[in-house]
Design an enzyme around this catalytic site. Structure first.
Site, PDB file in Angstrom:
ATOM      1  N   TYR A 141       0.842  -1.192   0.000  1.00  0.00           N
ATOM      2  CA  TYR A 141       0.000   0.000   0.000  1.00  0.00           C
ATOM      3  C   TYR A 141       0.881   1.247   0.000  1.00  0.00           C
ATOM      4  O   TYR A 141       1.374   1.699   1.035  1.00  0.00           O
ATOM      5  CB  TYR A 141      -0.933   0.018   1.213  1.00  0.00           C
ATOM      6  CG  TYR A 141      -1.794  -1.215   1.377  1.00  0.00           C
ATOM      7  CD1 TYR A 141      -2.027  -2.081   0.312  1.00  0.00           C
ATOM      8  CD2 TYR A 141      -2.373  -1.522   2.600  1.00  0.00           C
ATOM      9  CE1 TYR A 141      -2.809  -3.215   0.470  1.00  0.00           C
ATOM     10  CE2 TYR A 141      -3.171  -2.646   2.760  1.00  0.00           C
ATOM     11  CZ  TYR A 141      -3.383  -3.492   1.692  1.00  0.00           C
ATOM     12  OH  TYR A 141      -4.161  -4.620   1.857  1.00  0.00           O
ATOM     13  N   PRO A 172     -14.779  -6.939   2.409  1.00  0.00           N
ATOM     14  CA  PRO A 172     -15.893  -7.527   3.157  1.00  0.00           C
ATOM     15  C   PRO A 172     -17.261  -7.014   2.724  1.00  0.00           C
ATOM     16  O   PRO A 172     -18.279  -7.600   3.098  1.00  0.00           O
ATOM     17  CB  PRO A 172     -15.590  -7.124   4.597  1.00  0.00           C
ATOM     18  CG  PRO A 172     -14.822  -5.848   4.472  1.00  0.00           C
ATOM     19  CD  PRO A 172     -13.977  -6.028   3.237  1.00  0.00           C
TER      20      PRO A 172
END
Length: 279
Positions: free
Chosen positions: A56, A203
């Site tokens: 990231y 999710p």
């Protein structure tokens, strides 16, 4: 009532609804300031699991987390991932599980996160070009040396999880999973049986859940949003599930965290579980 906490590796207690830092921008300055505020608000709301990775921003995200939260409050777990590297020639990210690369990325993470030990270190992907035992053996060695406390995996099959457990104790698995994407049901079931934490990335089905009539109906019954229902279903799916929804907005963060307070009844659970997975 679902338990609100889980003990990763049997001894590291976290609240089950965590936060994924991937979406947080590190620049320009105004966006960075908002990202810092989001991280701090997450901790204020009781989040005790923050997920980041070397990939990231090439470590910039790890530095952001440290700037926002160091010195870390007691009970806060910051987990990171290694095993992806950027090509010096093309600038593209790719798998790289060579032991020297894994060691270097762990050392960089320790410096960026301003810590002497990463309590949960996850292998971002298994590199098929490097012997499996070399990758997991390196993480086992780093644990023995005290640089990491527990070893996790990401995007693995049931067979890979079983092979890894023959080499080193596995504390967590981070696979893509949500209400409408259950490709890794078998992996989650294996984690449940073994008491291994399962951190579903992505999710929430990127707006797809809100387009399903049944999800909208359950949300209306609970006075909640479709996103909250999707997170509540994950928490209900298994006690080992630790969702890590990410956002760059405090309002969305607060909405996500509130999902931990929702309780599905047996009929709502059945209706959601029977939904056909998305494409």
């Amino acid at each position: 009532m679902n338990p609100t906490t889980f003990r990763i590796g049997g001894d590291l207690t976290v609240r089950r609804l965590g936060f994924g830092a991937m979406q947080l921008p590190t620049e320009p300055a105004a966006d960075r300031a908002t990202s810092l505020a989001v991280l701090r608000r997450a901790v204020d709301l009781g989040v005790t699991l923050i997920d980041t990775a070397h990939m990231y921003g090439g470590g910039a995200n790890e530095e952001l987390v440290a700037e926002a939260l160091h010195p870390y409050p007691d009970g806060l777990l910051v987990t990171t991932k290694v095993g992806l590297a950027r090509s010096a020639d093309s600038g593209e990210w790719g798998l790289d599980g060579r032991p020297a690369v894994l060691r270097d990325q762990v050392d960089l993470a320790l410096r960026r996160l301003r810590t002497d030990r990463i309590e949960l270190l996850q292998l971002h992907r298994v590199d098929p070009e490097v012997p499996f035992a070399d990758q997991l053996g390196t993480l086992a060695d780093l644990r023995t040396e005290g640089k990491i406390g527990r070893v996790g995996l990401s995007e693995v099959t049931v067979a890979e999880l079983a092979r890894a457990r023959e080499i080193v104790d596995i504390a967590s698995v981070q696979n893509r999973y949500n209400l409408l994407d259950r490709e890794h049901d078998a992996v989650l079931d294996a984690c449940t049986a073994a008491g291994i934490a399962f951190l579903p990335w992505r999710p929430i089905a990127w707006g797809g859940a809100g387009e399903r009539e049944e999800v909208a109906a359950v949300a209306a019954e609970l006075g909640a949003t479709a996103t909250q229902v999707a997170l509540a279903w994950l928490l209900d799916r298994s006690p080992v599930v630790l969702p890590i929804p990410g956002t760059s907005r405090i309002t969305h963060l607060e909405e996500n965290v509130a999902a931990a307070g929702l309780t599905l009844d047996a009929d709502q659970r059945r209706r959601l579980t029977e939904l056909a997975p998305g494409p």
